[in-house]
Design an enzyme around this catalytic site. Structure first.
Site, short mmCIF file in Angstrom:
data_model
loop_
_atom_site.label_atom_id
_atom_site.label_comp_id
_atom_site.label_asym_id
_atom_site.label_seq_id
_atom_site.Cartn_x
_atom_site.Cartn_y
_atom_site.Cartn_z
N ARG A 156 0.82 -1.23 0.00
CA ARG A 156 0.00 0.00 0.00
C ARG A 156 0.84 1.27 0.00
O ARG A 156 0.39 2.33 0.41
CB ARG A 156 -0.98 0.03 1.17
CG ARG A 156 -1.96 -1.12 1.14
CD ARG A 156 -3.23 -0.80 1.92
NE ARG A 156 -4.14 -1.92 1.84
CZ ARG A 156 -4.10 -2.97 2.65
NH1 ARG A 156 -3.21 -3.02 3.62
NH2 ARG A 156 -4.95 -3.95 2.50
N LYS A 214 3.88 11.55 -11.15
CA LYS A 214 3.06 10.72 -12.04
C LYS A 214 3.79 9.40 -12.27
O LYS A 214 4.93 9.39 -12.74
CB LYS A 214 2.85 11.42 -13.39
CG LYS A 214 1.79 12.49 -13.36
CD LYS A 214 1.45 12.96 -14.77
CE LYS A 214 0.40 14.06 -14.73
NZ LYS A 214 0.16 14.64 -16.08
N GLU A 260 11.50 18.64 -24.19
CA GLU A 260 10.78 18.97 -22.95
C GLU A 260 11.37 20.22 -22.29
O GLU A 260 10.66 20.98 -21.64
CB GLU A 260 10.82 17.79 -21.97
CG GLU A 260 10.12 16.52 -22.46
CD GLU A 260 8.60 16.55 -22.30
OE1 GLU A 260 8.05 17.56 -21.83
OE2 GLU A 260 7.96 15.54 -22.66
N LYS A 264 8.68 23.17 -13.22
CA LYS A 264 7.78 22.03 -12.98
C LYS A 264 7.40 21.97 -11.51
O LYS A 264 6.23 21.72 -11.17
CB LYS A 264 8.41 20.72 -13.45
CG LYS A 264 7.48 19.55 -13.18
CD LYS A 264 7.54 18.44 -14.18
CE LYS A 264 6.40 17.46 -13.92
NZ LYS A 264 6.46 16.28 -14.74
N GLU A 324 -3.42 17.82 -11.48
CA GLU A 324 -3.83 18.30 -12.81
C GLU A 324 -5.31 18.65 -12.88
O GLU A 324 -6.03 18.19 -13.76
CB GLU A 324 -3.44 17.28 -13.88
CG GLU A 324 -3.34 17.92 -15.27
CD GLU A 324 -2.71 17.00 -16.30
OE1 GLU A 324 -1.64 16.43 -16.02
OE2 GLU A 324 -3.29 16.87 -17.37
N ARG A 359 -1.54 22.42 -14.19
CA ARG A 359 -0.58 21.37 -14.57
C ARG A 359 -0.77 20.94 -16.03
O ARG A 359 0.17 20.46 -16.67
CB ARG A 359 -0.68 20.17 -13.62
CG ARG A 359 0.41 19.14 -13.90
CD ARG A 359 0.57 18.13 -12.76
NE ARG A 359 1.63 17.18 -13.11
CZ ARG A 359 2.18 16.33 -12.27
NH1 ARG A 359 1.80 16.31 -11.01
NH2 ARG A 359 3.12 15.51 -12.66
N ASN A 405 1.38 19.87 -20.74
CA ASN A 405 1.04 19.05 -21.91
C ASN A 405 1.15 19.84 -23.21
O ASN A 405 0.67 19.38 -24.25
CB ASN A 405 -0.37 18.48 -21.77
CG ASN A 405 -0.47 17.56 -20.57
OD1 ASN A 405 0.47 16.85 -20.27
ND2 ASN A 405 -1.59 17.62 -19.87
N HIS A 443 1.61 18.08 -26.48
CA HIS A 443 1.36 16.66 -26.26
C HIS A 443 0.13 16.12 -26.98
O HIS A 443 0.07 14.94 -27.26
CB HIS A 443 1.25 16.35 -24.75
CG HIS A 443 2.59 16.33 -24.06
ND1 HIS A 443 3.43 17.40 -24.03
CD2 HIS A 443 3.22 15.34 -23.37
CE1 HIS A 443 4.52 17.09 -23.34
NE2 HIS A 443 4.43 15.85 -22.93
N HIS A 470 1.20 13.04 -28.88
CA HIS A 470 0.70 11.69 -28.56
C HIS A 470 0.06 11.04 -29.78
O HIS A 470 0.21 9.83 -30.00
CB HIS A 470 -0.31 11.76 -27.41
CG HIS A 470 0.34 11.83 -26.06
ND1 HIS A 470 -0.31 12.28 -24.94
CD2 HIS A 470 1.59 11.52 -25.66
CE1 HIS A 470 0.52 12.25 -23.90
NE2 HIS A 470 1.68 11.78 -24.32
N HIS A 479 9.32 10.08 -27.77
CA HIS A 479 8.32 10.94 -27.12
C HIS A 479 8.71 12.42 -27.21
O HIS A 479 7.90 13.27 -27.61
CB HIS A 479 8.14 10.51 -25.66
CG HIS A 479 7.26 11.44 -24.88
ND1 HIS A 479 5.90 11.51 -25.07
CD2 HIS A 479 7.55 12.37 -23.93
CE1 HIS A 479 5.39 12.42 -24.27
NE2 HIS A 479 6.37 12.96 -23.57
N1 GLY Z 1 4.65 15.17 -17.81
C1 GLY Z 1 3.54 15.96 -17.49
C2 GLY Z 1 3.27 16.05 -16.04
O1 GLY Z 1 4.06 15.59 -15.24
O2 GLY Z 1 2.25 16.57 -15.65
#
Ligand code: GLY
Length: 371
Positions: free
Chosen positions: A125, A147, A189, A230, A240, A244, A248, A251, A255, A269
């Site tokens: 957990r 993430k 990035e 960031k 997000e 946040r 993107n 993206h 994507h 990517h």
């Molecule tokens: N890579 C996008 C984020 O971490 O929100």
């Protein structure tokens, strides 16, 4: 090579943590990680390529502080980021008797960080984990912000959890082992941060960008500024709900292009993100948000860096505009069936747009596909 270590704090209350950035952090990993440990052992998850390059240095660095470490080296590549290797990792961590108060170490790029972080999130957990990102992309993006996850046959990153690391160690020295193409993919990035929210950083990158890969002090400054941006965004919007989403930028297009190329070597990517940023600024111009000079400047910088900029830079055939629109509609950024784009009023002035006219996007793609 510089010895200065920069620290960026990700402010998340009780789950706050430091991102340490500098050369030589693998060698001093033991001293950095020791304060987190209840007992002097860790379990390292890495991949076979990174293990060959960096695992001995990390294990020596840990041993210098009396920390023993076992390691699991997974196959390199995006295909690792699925259920089979994830299950294998979790079972290995249990076989290694990793307990609730122990620490898992993720040594590698985004695939390893995402998979090992997710394994740590669900193991007993939730156990703490340390990110040691070895690619530029992982240092400026995926290792920071919590993430974690794996891919599904339905799409990328569809299975996962928010699980913040307890510490991030970004060793600038590791960037020296990256292939040029991987470095530039990570740079996609980096440039994104300037484009989304810091015009001064973009100005700086236009001058210094071409020197980053050969000048560790400049690479460190670029990683630090990227991580600062960031960290600020994640602190304000961890899950997000709003801001946040600016991360993107590029993206939605990127994507779709990754999906169209089968997540293969045809398009990395970060390359998809760079092409996506160029398209997002072109779209912004066509929607009357900014002048023609803005997308031209973005494209000129990416070209000067030797990066992929246009759809014709992607080897092989692509689907038509309708096919690409269909792939965009499957992206997990879609809300209530509406395409969501990050658009910009200028360099460093990005915002989230939910009501973009599909017709304008279709024409843009048709023009881009014609080249
Ligand atoms: N890579 C996008 C984020 O971490 O929100």
């Amino acid at each position: 090579m510089t010895d200065r270590i920069d620290t960026v704090r990700v402010q998340l209350g009780a789950r706050s943590y430091d991102v340490r950035i500098g050369a030589g952090l693998l060698a001093r990993a033991g001293a950095e990680i020791a304060p987190l440990l209840r007992r002097k052992r860790v379990a390292i998850v890495t991949d076979e390529t990174v293990a060959g390059l960096h695992l001995p240095a990390l294990q020596d660095g840990l041993a210098a502080a009396g920390i023993t470490a076992s390691a699991l080296a997974l196959p390199p590549g995006e295909a690792t980021k699925g259920w089979p290797e994830f299950t294998r990792t979790v079972e290995w961590l249990l076989a290694e008797k990793v307990e609730r108060r122990d620490v898992v170490v993720a040594l590698g790029g985004g695939v390893i960080g995402d998979l090992a972080g997710f394994a740590a999130a669900v193991l007993r957990r939730g156990v703490r984990f340390v990110q040691i990102p070895t690619t530029l992309l992982a240092q400026v993006d995926s290792s920071v912000g919590g993430k974690t996850g794996i891919n599904s046959t339905h799409g990328k990153n569809l299975i996962g959890a928010f699980h913040q690391p307890a510490l991030v160690l970004a060793d600038i020295g590791a960037l020296g082992t990256l292939a040029r193409r991987d470095f530039l993919a990570g740079y996609g990035e980096v440039v994104k941060y300037g484009l989304l929210g810091d015009a001064g950083f973009f100005d700086w990158l236009e001058v210094e960008g071409p020197k980053l890969s050969s000048t560790p002090a400049l690479a460190q400054a670029a990683v630090r500024r990227s991580v600062e941006m960031k960290a600020g965004i994640v602190a304000r919007d961890e899950t997000e709900e709003g801001e946040r989403a600016l991360l993107n930028l590029g993206h939605t297009f990127g994507h779709a292009l990754e999906a169209a190329t089968g997540y293969s070597d045809r398009l990395l990517h970060g390359e998809g993100v760079a092409i996506g940023c160029a398209l997002a600024f072109e779209l912004s111009m066509r929607l009357g948000l900014c002048s023609q000079e803005v997308p031209s400047r973005v494209r000129a910088h990416l070209r000067a860096m030797g990066m992929k900029v246009d759809l014709r830079d992607i080897p092989g055939d692509l689907p038509g505009a309708e096919g690409l629109l269909g792939l965009m509609a499957q992206d997990k950024k879609v809300q209530d069936g509406r395409l969501r784009f990050i658009l910009a009023r200028g360099i460093g002035e990005a915002f989230v747009a939910d009501q973009v006219d599909t017709g304008v996007v279709r024409t843009l793609l048709e023009d881009a596909l014609r080249g």
